[in-house]
Design a protein around this motif. Sequence first.
Motif, mmCIF file in Angstrom:
data_model
loop_
_atom_site.group_PDB
_atom_site.id
_atom_site.type_symbol
_atom_site.label_atom_id
_atom_site.label_comp_id
_atom_site.label_asym_id
_atom_site.label_seq_id
_atom_site.Cartn_x
_atom_site.Cartn_y
_atom_site.Cartn_z
ATOM 1 N N UNK A 196 25.962 -74.107 -92.791
ATOM 2 C CA UNK A 196 26.182 -72.896 -93.281
ATOM 3 C C UNK A 196 25.705 -71.824 -91.898
ATOM 4 N N UNK A 197 25.171 -71.649 -91.396
ATOM 5 C CA UNK A 197 25.069 -70.804 -89.651
ATOM 6 C C UNK A 197 26.414 -71.061 -88.905
ATOM 7 N N UNK A 198 27.149 -72.006 -89.052
ATOM 8 C CA UNK A 198 28.292 -72.875 -88.173
ATOM 9 C C UNK A 198 27.583 -72.717 -86.703
ATOM 10 N N UNK A 199 26.398 -73.249 -86.862
ATOM 11 C CA UNK A 199 26.267 -74.141 -85.538
ATOM 12 C C UNK A 199 26.180 -75.818 -85.445
ATOM 13 N N UNK A 200 25.581 -76.304 -84.069
ATOM 14 C CA UNK A 200 24.710 -77.521 -84.002
ATOM 15 C C UNK A 200 23.459 -77.752 -84.728
ATOM 16 N N UNK A 201 22.980 -78.574 -85.445
ATOM 17 C CA UNK A 201 21.469 -78.438 -85.580
ATOM 18 C C UNK A 201 20.674 -78.070 -83.507
ATOM 19 N N UNK A 202 21.333 -78.923 -82.816
ATOM 20 C CA UNK A 202 21.050 -79.109 -81.654
ATOM 21 C C UNK A 202 20.456 -77.442 -81.118
ATOM 22 N N UNK A 203 21.880 -76.625 -81.210
ATOM 23 C CA UNK A 203 21.796 -75.360 -80.618
ATOM 24 C C UNK A 203 20.621 -74.588 -81.740
ATOM 25 N N UNK A 204 20.550 -75.190 -83.159
ATOM 26 C CA UNK A 204 19.504 -73.628 -83.568
ATOM 27 C C UNK A 204 17.910 -74.095 -83.670
ATOM 28 N N UNK A 205 17.365 -76.092 -83.183
ATOM 29 C CA UNK A 205 16.316 -76.133 -82.269
ATOM 30 C C UNK A 205 16.206 -75.844 -81.385
ATOM 31 N N UNK A 206 16.984 -75.370 -80.700
ATOM 32 C CA UNK A 206 16.927 -74.798 -78.827
ATOM 33 C C UNK A 206 16.634 -73.605 -78.899
ATOM 34 N N UNK A 207 17.094 -72.655 -80.409
ATOM 35 C CA UNK A 207 17.069 -71.386 -80.671
ATOM 36 C C UNK A 207 15.565 -70.917 -81.078
ATOM 37 N N UNK A 208 14.759 -71.814 -81.487
ATOM 38 C CA UNK A 208 13.278 -71.760 -82.740
ATOM 39 C C UNK A 208 12.637 -72.052 -81.730
ATOM 40 N N UNK A 209 12.800 -73.108 -81.390
ATOM 41 C CA UNK A 209 12.111 -72.950 -79.723
ATOM 42 C C UNK A 209 11.624 -71.875 -79.088
ATOM 43 N N UNK A 210 12.906 -71.850 -78.770
ATOM 44 C CA UNK A 210 12.981 -70.354 -77.988
ATOM 45 C C UNK A 210 11.876 -69.238 -78.081
ATOM 46 N N UNK A 211 12.369 -69.293 -78.987
ATOM 47 C CA UNK A 211 11.779 -67.908 -79.716
ATOM 48 C C UNK A 211 10.569 -67.700 -80.866
#
Length: 275
Positions: A196-211
């Motif tokens: 839905x966010x037009x991104x990858x699972x890996x990128x979404x997880x990375x952003x969530x962990x960072x923030x």
Amino acid sequence: MNAAPIPFKNKLGKDQLFKISRFKEKIKKTRPHKHGGYHELIYLTQGEGYHWIETEKFKIEAPELYFLQSGQLHCWQFTSIPRGYVILFKEEFFNFINEASILNLMKNLTSVVNISMHGQQDLTFIFEDIIQEFNSGNEFSDQVINGYLRVLFSKLLQLSSTNATRATPNLLFDRFQKMITEKCPDLRNVNDFAQELQTTRQQLNSVCRRHSGKSASDHITGQLLLEAKRYILHTEKSMSEIAHLLNFNDTSYFIRFFKRHERVTPLQFRAQYFQ
């Protein structure tokens, strides 16, 4: 089976982005509800009773401020006449480029903000000025209102504990958090949100962990638990009805899911609040 979800109330018109009004001076008990698509800033100058926000029950001790994020559940139980002000606004009320600082101030507030104003400066004059500008419709009224809102959000940050946990804004993380509140439990898989966010699972997880220090799956689980607690505490629905509303195919699996994360069963959780 009474499987109706917790209702949404919309107090903004179809094309309305901002509204301010005086708090209704009535002793009333409202039913648990959510406001979708807009935030709510409440300044109570008088009143006694209780204010439920999600799973927290606040004793009303005016003067005080409440800030509710879009989609949060709440209800009132007043025992004396309340007085004060209510501001409703959508994020679109602000210019995302020229007024990004106001949006950042708002995003730095915690999910539930209740701040006592005892011993603090009386903010009545600010809210009265905003009402005057809102009703006047003058050429620069929006700019004046935005300036006052920046003052109010700055004051909230100053008085709350969020100063130590401010995060750098991230568009993907903000969109994910907003989407979780709007589409969970219909969506509950990280891959579905990533698509839905037009991104990858890996990128979404990375952003969530960072923030946040948590994975995307942790955020989804947290939202599912929040939705469960809303029904457990604010309705009389059975566990099978709640499981159905949260898209669990099996009631026993829902109970195990809840107990794994909360260390108590849903019925035990309900009993803790209503002994």
